[in-house]
Design a protein around this motif. Structure first.
Motif, mmCIF file in Angstrom:
data_model
loop_
_atom_site.group_PDB
_atom_site.id
_atom_site.type_symbol
_atom_site.label_atom_id
_atom_site.label_comp_id
_atom_site.label_asym_id
_atom_site.label_seq_id
_atom_site.Cartn_x
_atom_site.Cartn_y
_atom_site.Cartn_z
ATOM 1 N N PRO A 18 65.468 66.421 91.395
ATOM 2 C CA PRO A 18 65.901 65.052 91.690
ATOM 3 C C PRO A 18 67.259 64.988 92.403
ATOM 4 O O PRO A 18 67.442 64.190 93.324
ATOM 5 C CB PRO A 18 65.969 64.377 90.316
ATOM 6 N N GLU A 19 68.198 65.852 92.030
ATOM 7 C CA GLU A 19 69.508 65.866 92.677
ATOM 8 C C GLU A 19 69.412 66.380 94.110
ATOM 9 O O GLU A 19 70.090 65.892 95.010
ATOM 10 C CB GLU A 19 70.520 66.697 91.874
ATOM 11 N N ARG A 20 68.548 67.375 94.336
ATOM 12 C CA ARG A 20 68.353 67.885 95.703
ATOM 13 C C ARG A 20 67.727 66.817 96.594
ATOM 14 O O ARG A 20 68.117 66.652 97.747
ATOM 15 C CB ARG A 20 67.487 69.143 95.695
ATOM 16 N N LEU A 21 66.764 66.078 96.050
ATOM 17 C CA LEU A 21 66.133 65.010 96.828
ATOM 18 C C LEU A 21 67.127 63.886 97.115
ATOM 19 O O LEU A 21 67.131 63.320 98.214
ATOM 20 C CB LEU A 21 64.897 64.471 96.096
ATOM 21 N N ALA A 22 67.992 63.575 96.147
ATOM 22 C CA ALA A 22 69.035 62.561 96.376
ATOM 23 C C ALA A 22 69.995 63.021 97.470
ATOM 24 O O ALA A 22 70.398 62.225 98.328
ATOM 25 C CB ALA A 22 69.789 62.268 95.079
ATOM 26 N N CYS A 23 70.342 64.293 97.455
ATOM 27 C CA CYS A 23 71.210 64.867 98.492
ATOM 28 C C CYS A 23 70.531 64.749 99.861
ATOM 29 O O CYS A 23 71.163 64.359 100.849
ATOM 30 C CB CYS A 23 71.522 66.322 98.162
ATOM 31 N N LEU A 24 69.250 65.062 99.922
ATOM 32 C CA LEU A 24 68.495 64.949 101.168
ATOM 33 C C LEU A 24 68.492 63.506 101.662
ATOM 34 O O LEU A 24 68.709 63.252 102.845
ATOM 35 C CB LEU A 24 67.066 65.450 100.966
ATOM 36 N N THR A 29 70.068 59.606 105.601
ATOM 37 C CA THR A 29 70.607 58.261 105.836
ATOM 38 C C THR A 29 71.862 58.334 106.691
ATOM 39 O O THR A 29 72.038 57.528 107.614
ATOM 40 C CB THR A 29 70.889 57.560 104.492
ATOM 41 N N SER A 30 72.703 59.312 106.430
ATOM 42 C CA SER A 30 73.916 59.501 107.235
ATOM 43 C C SER A 30 73.579 59.828 108.691
ATOM 44 O O SER A 30 74.193 59.290 109.624
ATOM 45 C CB SER A 30 74.769 60.619 106.627
ATOM 46 N N VAL A 40 61.332 57.421 113.584
ATOM 47 C CA VAL A 40 61.383 58.733 112.957
ATOM 48 C C VAL A 40 59.981 59.334 113.043
ATOM 49 O O VAL A 40 59.000 58.681 112.686
ATOM 50 C CB VAL A 40 61.845 58.638 111.487
ATOM 51 N N ALA A 41 59.883 60.540 113.540
ATOM 52 C CA ALA A 41 58.602 61.242 113.630
ATOM 53 C C ALA A 41 58.629 62.431 112.675
ATOM 54 O O ALA A 41 59.611 63.168 112.630
ATOM 55 C CB ALA A 41 58.359 61.713 115.065
ATOM 56 N N ILE A 42 57.548 62.568 111.908
ATOM 57 C CA ILE A 42 57.464 63.673 110.957
ATOM 58 C C ILE A 42 56.083 64.315 111.036
ATOM 59 O O ILE A 42 55.138 63.739 111.576
ATOM 60 C CB ILE A 42 57.750 63.225 109.499
ATOM 61 N N GLU A 43 55.999 65.503 110.475
ATOM 62 C CA GLU A 43 54.735 66.237 110.440
ATOM 63 C C GLU A 43 53.901 65.752 109.263
ATOM 64 O O GLU A 43 54.424 65.547 108.165
ATOM 65 C CB GLU A 43 55.029 67.735 110.311
ATOM 66 N N GLY A 62 58.310 62.434 101.471
ATOM 67 C CA GLY A 62 58.489 61.107 100.871
ATOM 68 C C GLY A 62 59.920 60.629 100.993
ATOM 69 O O GLY A 62 60.171 59.464 101.328
ATOM 70 N N VAL A 63 60.860 61.507 100.750
ATOM 71 C CA VAL A 63 62.273 61.140 100.879
ATOM 72 C C VAL A 63 62.611 60.823 102.335
ATOM 73 O O VAL A 63 63.321 59.854 102.612
ATOM 74 C CB VAL A 63 63.189 62.260 100.328
ATOM 75 N N ALA A 64 62.074 61.609 103.268
ATOM 76 C CA ALA A 64 62.326 61.349 104.696
ATOM 77 C C ALA A 64 61.762 59.985 105.096
ATOM 78 O O ALA A 64 62.426 59.211 105.806
ATOM 79 C CB ALA A 64 61.717 62.460 105.551
ATOM 80 N N MET A 65 60.561 59.673 104.630
ATOM 81 C CA MET A 65 59.968 58.369 104.950
ATOM 82 C C MET A 65 60.751 57.236 104.289
ATOM 83 O O MET A 65 60.939 56.173 104.896
ATOM 84 C CB MET A 65 58.501 58.341 104.534
#
Length: 141
Positions: A18-24, A29-30, A40-43, A62-65
């Protein structure tokens, strides 16, 4: 087409997921706030032999989306075969071929060091080609 910026996002491996996903999420976002992309395009999710790796990739996607949607951006998804076809002309191309063609298409002085950066650039190239085709098709109708 010009490459503005790109580097792998390094996540703290010792932190719980969860902390790694929050960091991502914070990093993405930055990047969105800094560069103001239009889309945004993703695979797309692909079938992996290792279920655990596929599940982690699903979390990351999911985090990227979420980062894109939270910033009001549309998300375009492309299958790995479509990405390779758009960049190399062959859907089953090797990673090294994708890296080489990315460098060629973007007129980079050298192949990107990171295969992940080359993959991200390939996805962007695929999106640009696909979006241009869709615009042309809409104009014909």
């Amino acid at each position: 087409m010009q490459w503005i910026a790109g580097a792998p996002i390094r996540l703290p491996l010792r932190e719980p997921l969860p902390e790694r996903l929050a960091c991502l999420f914070r990093e993405l976002t930055s990047i969105i706030q800094t560069h103001h992309p239009d889309v945004v395009a993703i695979e797309n999710v692909f079938y992996a032999l290792n279920a655990k790796s596929a599940l982690k990739l699903g979390h990351v996607r999911g985090v990227a989306m979420l980062a894109a949607a939270s910033s009001g951006l549309q998300v375009a998804e492309y299958a790995p075969l479509a990405i390779k076809s758009a960049v190399v002309g062959y859907g089953r191309a090797e990673k090294s071929q994708v890296q080489q063609m990315v460098a060629e298409l973007l007129r980079l002085p050298e192949v990107p060091d990171s295969p992940d950066v080359a993959d991200a650039l390939a996805i962007a190239i695929c999106h640009l080609h696909t979006a241009a085709t869709l615009v042309r098709q809409a104009a014909v109708r």
